[in-house]
Design an enzyme around this catalytic site. Structure first.
Site, PDB file in Angstrom:
ATOM      1  N   HIS A 124      -3.711   2.620 -19.746  1.00 38.87           N
ATOM      2  CA  HIS A 124      -3.859   1.166 -19.695  1.00 38.87           C
ATOM      3  C   HIS A 124      -3.635   0.497 -21.038  1.00 38.87           C
ATOM      4  O   HIS A 124      -4.001   1.019 -22.090  1.00 38.87           O
ATOM      5  CB  HIS A 124      -5.259   0.807 -19.172  1.00 38.87           C
ATOM      6  CG  HIS A 124      -6.373   1.461 -19.950  1.00 38.87           C
ATOM      7  ND1 HIS A 124      -6.911   0.905 -21.090  1.00 38.87           N
ATOM      8  CD2 HIS A 124      -7.033   2.628 -19.758  1.00 38.87           C
ATOM      9  CE1 HIS A 124      -7.864   1.687 -21.558  1.00 38.87           C
ATOM     10  NE2 HIS A 124      -7.957   2.746 -20.767  1.00 38.87           N
ATOM     11  N   ASP A 125      -2.974  -0.652 -20.977  1.00 40.27           N
ATOM     12  CA  ASP A 125      -2.784  -1.542 -22.120  1.00 40.27           C
ATOM     13  C   ASP A 125      -1.863  -0.982 -23.202  1.00 40.27           C
ATOM     14  O   ASP A 125      -1.797  -1.540 -24.301  1.00 40.27           O
ATOM     15  CB  ASP A 125      -4.133  -1.940 -22.748  1.00 40.27           C
ATOM     16  CG  ASP A 125      -5.064  -2.592 -21.752  1.00 40.27           C
ATOM     17  OD1 ASP A 125      -4.699  -3.652 -21.228  1.00 40.27           O
ATOM     18  OD2 ASP A 125      -6.146  -2.029 -21.479  1.00 40.27           O
ATOM     19  N   GLY A 142      -5.441   4.897 -23.910  1.00 38.48           N
ATOM     20  CA  GLY A 142      -5.340   3.458 -23.777  1.00 38.48           C
ATOM     21  C   GLY A 142      -5.049   2.736 -25.071  1.00 38.48           C
ATOM     22  O   GLY A 142      -5.376   3.207 -26.162  1.00 38.48           O
TER      23      GLY A 142
END
Length: 262
Positions: A124-125, A142
């Site tokens: 994520h991200d 992440g």
């Protein structure tokens, strides 16, 4: 949906998905709501794409890839987040790329012309540039940032919130726990250490001898001259007056938020 689009009869495509012209979707693939797939993209069998996800044009996504799934973050509470993928990427078997998180900016982004080989994980991200190569089993935690033209060798990994500059090379099995400046090559050790610059890769990309010499000089200043980081920054600032590449290294250091790999 264009007449040139080909969707296998066993594929499940949500009515809310937007499918571009010339898209092909293989058997048993599942395309969820709020998924946009650009023109000419080819999706193999048994692929799962969850939304919100936007995929550009002329991508090639192999069987069993899983894109746009929920982030693997305990703080995620179902907020609306996205995955954005650019154009002409190759995404191979069993790759997983998760959406962003509300606290992390909300978007996981993959640029253009990247090679993402089998069993790669992008969490994520993460913010990925262009023309990056992810070799088999490499993985990002992440909030990682990867610059253009970087190569991650097989079984390498990057710790959360780390930044890897453009044209860097991460060796096989190397675990990166610090920011890696542009052009730097990391050794194939569990706790990676800088081991020179990615000179072979730079030659292949058209860097001439003068540019490479300036980068080598900057590397020696940063890693081999016995200088503290503030002292090295001062020397690099002098060298950056004559080299845009050294200036890029210096700007990376100025924006580094974690400790630097040294």
């Amino acid at each position: 949906m264009s007449d040139s689009t080909a969707i296998h009869s066993t594929a499940q495509v949500d009515p809310g998905a937007v499918i571009g012209a010339g898209v092909r979707i293989g058997a048993y693939s599942v395309i969820g709501a709020e998924v946009e797939i650009g023109d000419g993209t080819v999706i193999g069998p048994h692929v799962v794409i969850e939304g919100p996800t936007r995929i550009g044009r002329d991508n090639r996504i192999a069987q069993f890839a899983s894109l746009g799934g929920d982030p693997q973050d305990k703080k995620f509470a179902g907020e609306r987040t996205e995955l954005v993928i650019g154009d002409r990427n190759l995404i191979r078997e069993f790759t997983t790329i998760n959406r962003g998180t509300g606290d992390g900016g909300g978007i996981t982004r993959l640029g253009d012309d990247n090679w993402v080989l089998a069993y790669v994980h992008i969490a994520h991200d993460c913010q990925i540039g262009n023309r990056v190569v992810f070799s088999n089993y490499s993985a990002l935690a992440g909030h990682v940032e990867i610059g253009d033209w970087t190569i991650l060798s097989g079984y390498s990994g990057v710790h959360q919130f780390c930044k890897v500059g453009a044209h860097a090379f991460i060796g096989m099995g190397c675990l990166v726990g610090h920011d890696v400046p542009p052009f730097v090559m990391m050794a194939n050790e569990q706790q990676g250490r800088p081991r020179g610059i990615n000179s072979e890769g730079l030659k292949r990309r058209g860097f001439d001898a003068t540019r490479i010499a300036a980068i080598k000089r900057a590397y020696r200043t940063l890693y081999m001259a016995g200088l503290s980081l503030p002292e090295a920054r001062e020397k690099l600032a002098e060298q950056a007056r004559e080299s845009a590449d050294v200036l890029a290294m210096l700007e990376f250091l100025d924006h580094s938020e974690r400790s630097l790999a040294r």
